[in-house]
Design a protein around this motif. Structure first.
Motif, PDB file in Angstrom:
ATOM      1  N   TYR A  33      43.431  72.091  42.129  1.00  0.00           N
ATOM      2  CA  TYR A  33      43.438  73.662  41.093  1.00  0.00           C
ATOM      3  C   TYR A  33      43.851  73.975  41.402  1.00  0.00           C
ATOM      4  O   TYR A  33      45.273  74.767  40.669  1.00  0.00           O
ATOM      5  CB  TYR A  33      42.281  74.357  41.057  1.00  0.00           C
ATOM      6  CG  TYR A  33      42.040  75.512  40.486  1.00  0.00           C
ATOM      7  CD1 TYR A  33      41.834  75.504  39.006  1.00  0.00           C
ATOM      8  CD2 TYR A  33      42.440  76.461  41.054  1.00  0.00           C
ATOM      9  CE1 TYR A  33      41.594  76.754  38.374  1.00  0.00           C
ATOM     10  CE2 TYR A  33      43.083  77.878  40.404  1.00  0.00           C
ATOM     11  CZ  TYR A  33      42.766  78.207  38.893  1.00  0.00           C
ATOM     12  OH  TYR A  33      42.395  78.570  38.792  1.00  0.00           O
ATOM     13  N   LYS A  37      48.039  74.646  39.952  1.00  0.00           N
ATOM     14  CA  LYS A  37      47.933  75.970  39.004  1.00  0.00           C
ATOM     15  C   LYS A  37      49.718  77.192  39.513  1.00  0.00           C
ATOM     16  O   LYS A  37      49.791  77.748  38.893  1.00  0.00           O
ATOM     17  CB  LYS A  37      46.462  77.369  39.530  1.00  0.00           C
ATOM     18  CG  LYS A  37      46.941  78.299  38.339  1.00  0.00           C
ATOM     19  CD  LYS A  37      45.495  78.782  38.818  1.00  0.00           C
ATOM     20  CE  LYS A  37      45.807  80.499  38.002  1.00  0.00           C
ATOM     21  NZ  LYS A  37      46.573  81.242  38.254  1.00  0.00           N
ATOM     22  N   ALA A  73      43.580  74.040  35.763  1.00  0.00           N
ATOM     23  CA  ALA A  73      43.902  74.555  36.121  1.00  0.00           C
ATOM     24  C   ALA A  73      45.298  75.413  35.133  1.00  0.00           C
ATOM     25  O   ALA A  73      46.239  76.361  35.881  1.00  0.00           O
ATOM     26  CB  ALA A  73      45.447  74.176  37.028  1.00  0.00           C
ATOM     27  N   ALA A  76      44.091  78.195  33.258  1.00  0.00           N
ATOM     28  CA  ALA A  76      43.606  78.874  34.186  1.00  0.00           C
ATOM     29  C   ALA A  76      43.681  80.988  33.783  1.00  0.00           C
ATOM     30  O   ALA A  76      45.317  80.832  33.419  1.00  0.00           O
ATOM     31  CB  ALA A  76      43.653  78.996  35.596  1.00  0.00           C
ATOM     32  N   ASN A  81      42.723  84.053  41.119  1.00  0.00           N
ATOM     33  CA  ASN A  81      43.651  83.281  42.549  1.00  0.00           C
ATOM     34  C   ASN A  81      42.967  82.945  43.862  1.00  0.00           C
ATOM     35  O   ASN A  81      42.285  83.545  43.841  1.00  0.00           O
ATOM     36  CB  ASN A  81      44.802  84.268  42.045  1.00  0.00           C
ATOM     37  CG  ASN A  81      45.655  84.399  41.162  1.00  0.00           C
ATOM     38  OD1 ASN A  81      45.760  82.986  40.687  1.00  0.00           O
ATOM     39  ND2 ASN A  81      46.228  84.996  40.842  1.00  0.00           N
TER      40      ASN A  81
END
Length: 240
Positions: A33, A37, A73, A76, A81
């Motif tokens: 993830y 991201k 991700a 998101a 974070n």
């Protein structure tokens, strides 16, 4: 595997890891993830994500689970974070430790890691106090299902820096940059099973301890690995 603590520990704890597979996958999902991201969610254009995908495959994480973590991700929220933190320190007998974490609460993680070291007779050090003892490398371990000469030549031709014959497997080492190329060469050769397949940190030297000392180090490793925020634990104990 004598001299390579992480891989020996993987084999030593195989049954335990099988039982804790869900937790292992959960940590890998977090790492996937974060990598997706922080860059593009396409492994072909995101080298960091590609490395984590290979690591997840090496842990036998199902493809659907890998894709779900990457897809998560994409949508998101910006505020969702995780922060990467590395802790360095020493365990019993002067064994050096590096502990890589992903956390959304730095204070919680620092407290948990510090407490684990204290309870197991170790202590945290400052940044850089032990990291110079480790080198980042690509490490691949495969069963002895193919000819030693064929595997060695394919590996070295693809850029491997070392090839070692173990009791029932081959260990291939490369630079991080050549890791994917070496793995793809092995797949082309016909390798379908990877016991270990990741870019990791390998100690430059090892500490030898008696059986009791090794058990104390293993206890710290297991306590650290049980923490939700801890992704990887590296240490330089020489295993029997």
């Amino acid at each position: 595997m004598s001299g390579h603590s992480k891989w020996a520990t993987i084999h030593r704890k195989k049954g335990e890891l099988d039982a804790a597979r869900g937790k292992v996958f959960q940590k890998l999902a977090k790492e996937l993830y974060v990598a997706a991201k922080q860059g593009t969610p396409d492994p072909d254009s995101n080298p960091t994500l590609r490395m984590v995908v290979e690591k997840a495959k090496g842990a036998n994480m199902p493809k659907d689970n890998i894709q779900k973590a990457i897809d998560k991700a994409k949508g998101a929220a910006d505020g969702d974070n995780f922060e990467s933190i590395r802790y360095e320190g020493y365990g019993h007998g002067g064994v050096a430790f590096m502990v890589d974490c992903l956390t959304d609460n730095r204070n919680r993680t620092a407290s948990d890691v510090r407490s684990s070291f204290t309870k197991r007779g170790g202590n945290l050090g400052t940044d850089g106090s032990v990291s110079y003892m480790f080198e980042r490398k690509g490490v691949i371990v495969i069963p002895k299902t193919l000819s030693e000469d064929d595997v060695m030549m394919a590996s070295l031709d693809a850029g491997a820096t070392d090839f070692e014959v173990l009791e029932d497997s081959y260990e291939i080492t490369s630079t991080p940059e050549d890791f994917i190329k070496v793995k793809e060469a092995l797949e082309t050769l016909g390798v379908t099973e990877f016991l270990t397949s990741e870019v990791t940190f390998v100690p430059n030297n090892y500490v030898e301890l008696d059986e009791e000392g090794q058990e104390k180090v293993h206890a710290l490793v297991e306590q650290l690995e049980d923490l939700d925020d801890v992704q990887d634990v590296y240490y330089n104990l020489k295993e029997d």
